[in-house]
Design an enzyme around this catalytic site. Structure first.
Site, short mmCIF file in Angstrom:
data_model
loop_
_atom_site.label_atom_id
_atom_site.label_comp_id
_atom_site.label_asym_id
_atom_site.label_seq_id
_atom_site.Cartn_x
_atom_site.Cartn_y
_atom_site.Cartn_z
N LEU A 24 0.81 -1.22 0.00
CA LEU A 24 0.00 0.00 0.00
C LEU A 24 0.85 1.27 0.00
CD1 LEU A 24 -2.77 -0.99 2.58
CD2 LEU A 24 -2.71 -1.43 0.12
N HIS A 25 0.35 2.25 -0.73
CA HIS A 25 0.96 3.58 -0.74
C HIS A 25 -0.16 4.60 -0.52
CE1 HIS A 25 -0.71 3.76 -4.74
NE2 HIS A 25 0.01 2.71 -5.12
N HIS A 28 -3.54 4.13 -2.32
CA HIS A 28 -4.45 3.17 -1.69
C HIS A 28 -5.06 3.77 -0.41
CE1 HIS A 28 -1.45 0.27 -3.60
NE2 HIS A 28 -2.58 -0.13 -4.15
P1 AMP Z 1 -3.54 -2.09 -7.05
O1 AMP Z 1 -3.13 -2.52 -5.67
O2 AMP Z 1 -2.46 -1.49 -7.85
O3 AMP Z 1 -4.33 -3.16 -7.76
O4 AMP Z 1 -4.57 -0.90 -6.83
C1 AMP Z 1 -5.67 -1.02 -5.98
C2 AMP Z 1 -6.56 0.18 -6.14
O5 AMP Z 1 -5.82 1.36 -5.83
C3 AMP Z 1 -7.07 0.36 -7.58
O6 AMP Z 1 -8.40 0.82 -7.56
C4 AMP Z 1 -6.13 1.41 -8.13
O7 AMP Z 1 -6.67 2.17 -9.18
C5 AMP Z 1 -5.92 2.27 -6.89
N1 AMP Z 1 -4.69 3.06 -7.02
C6 AMP Z 1 -3.45 2.63 -7.35
N2 AMP Z 1 -2.59 3.66 -7.43
C7 AMP Z 1 -3.30 4.78 -7.16
C8 AMP Z 1 -2.99 6.17 -7.09
N3 AMP Z 1 -1.76 6.63 -7.34
N4 AMP Z 1 -3.97 7.03 -6.78
C9 AMP Z 1 -5.24 6.59 -6.54
N5 AMP Z 1 -5.61 5.29 -6.58
C10 AMP Z 1 -4.66 4.40 -6.89
#
Ligand code: AMP
Length: 275
Positions: A24-25, A28
């Site tokens: 997570l960043h 998330h």
């Molecule tokens: P992931 O863990 O990459 O599958 O992402 C999980 C959720 O977090 C998805 O809905 C992504 O679109 C969202 N997400 C990832 N990076 C960002 C970001 N920089 N800003 C906003 N939402 C994000």
């Protein structure tokens, strides 16, 4: 998970789910905080979904850190972290796959042909596990948000989809779990994606309406880094991903980028309403 969600629903509590693959960043975390503002309970799901990775992609080396994710989810307001194993999600004998046509066939879907089948299938399973009223997704994965909206519509999931803005580093790079793969030099160069999006934003302000010109600005900006490999750099209507020759006043368009710097594949996008 279903039992817990059913208990919450019995007491008329609303649930928002935030599906993630972990590591997570702040992107998330912003979704988790929004989930908590939107509903009584927030469930964060943490599952690196093997079926959305092609065999040559980074499933094995995708960054993972459960302790850190657990703490970040908790401190940002998540009430539950649902972290199923691959065997629980896809037990032996698992035989189904959701395929959404049309919207999945271009851009990201063209370069990652089975990716959205994996996404649609796992999101349907996560919805059935967590029984949410709301599901929060990031605009960062723009095409994915359209696919999920189509999934919800076609399968009558009683879930409202909320799309939250992309969170960026101080220099404009969209936050991503995959940014840790970038070397220091490539990390600095990676700002070129945001620059390309902003160059088009400026051009549109000055009157550019022709799709070909817009796409050229995107490509030319990216190619100022000779080593960049572009998968796609393109504009489309934001709701349908259709690509007319000209965009008109009042239309909402999306700029979509995917490219590789070194071995790291980066995606970004920007939604612009034409004045
Ligand atoms: P992931 O863990 O990459 O599958 O992402 C999980 C959720 O977090 C998805 O809905 C992504 O679109 C969202 N997400 C990832 N990076 C960002 C970001 N920089 N800003 C906003 N939402 C994000």
């Amino acid at each position: 998970m279903q039992n817990i969600s059913n208990e919450m629903r019995k007491s008329y509590k609303t649930i928002a789910v935030v599906p993630t693959m972990g590591y997570l960043h702040e992107g998330h975390c912003s979704l988790i905080r929004l989930a908590k503002e939107t509903a009584d309970f927030c469930i964060t799901t943490l599952f690196v979904n093997p079926t959305q990775f092609a065999p040559n992609e980074d499933f094995e080396k995708y960054p993972r850190d459960f302790e850190r994710d657990f703490n970040l989810a908790k401190t940002n307001g998540s009430d539950f972290l649902f972290n199923p194993s691959v065997e629980e999600m896809y037990p032996s004998g698992f035989s189904s796959e959701i395929k959404i046509k049309g919207i999945t066939e271009k851009f990201e879907g063209k370069f990652r042909p089975l990716h959205f089948n994996g996404v649609a299938t796992v999101v349907a399973k996560l919805f059935n596990a967590t029984l949410p009223d709301f599901a929060i997704f990031g605009q960062k994965d723009y095409q994915q948000t359209l696919v999920i909206k189509q999934l919800v519509k076609d399968f009558n999931f009683p879930v409202s989809i909320v799309v939250a803005p992309t969170i960026r580093e101080h220099d404009g790079l969209a936050m991503s779990s995959r940014n840790v793969y970038l070397s220091t030099t490539d990390r600095n160069k990676a700002t070129i994606l945001y620059k390309a999006l902003n160059n088009v934003k400026e051009a549109i302000k000055k009157g550019t309406r022709k799709k070909e010109e817009i796409d050229d600005i995107l490509k030319d900006t990216l190619l100022s880094l000779p080593e960049i490999q572009i998968d796609y750099a393109s504009s489309a209507l934001a709701d349908s991903l259709n690509e007319p020759d000209y965009f008109e006043s009042g239309q909402k368009i999306v700029l979509l980028l995917a490219c590789k710097l070194g071995k790291t594949r980066l995606i970004d996008n920007m939604v612009i309403t034409i004045d």
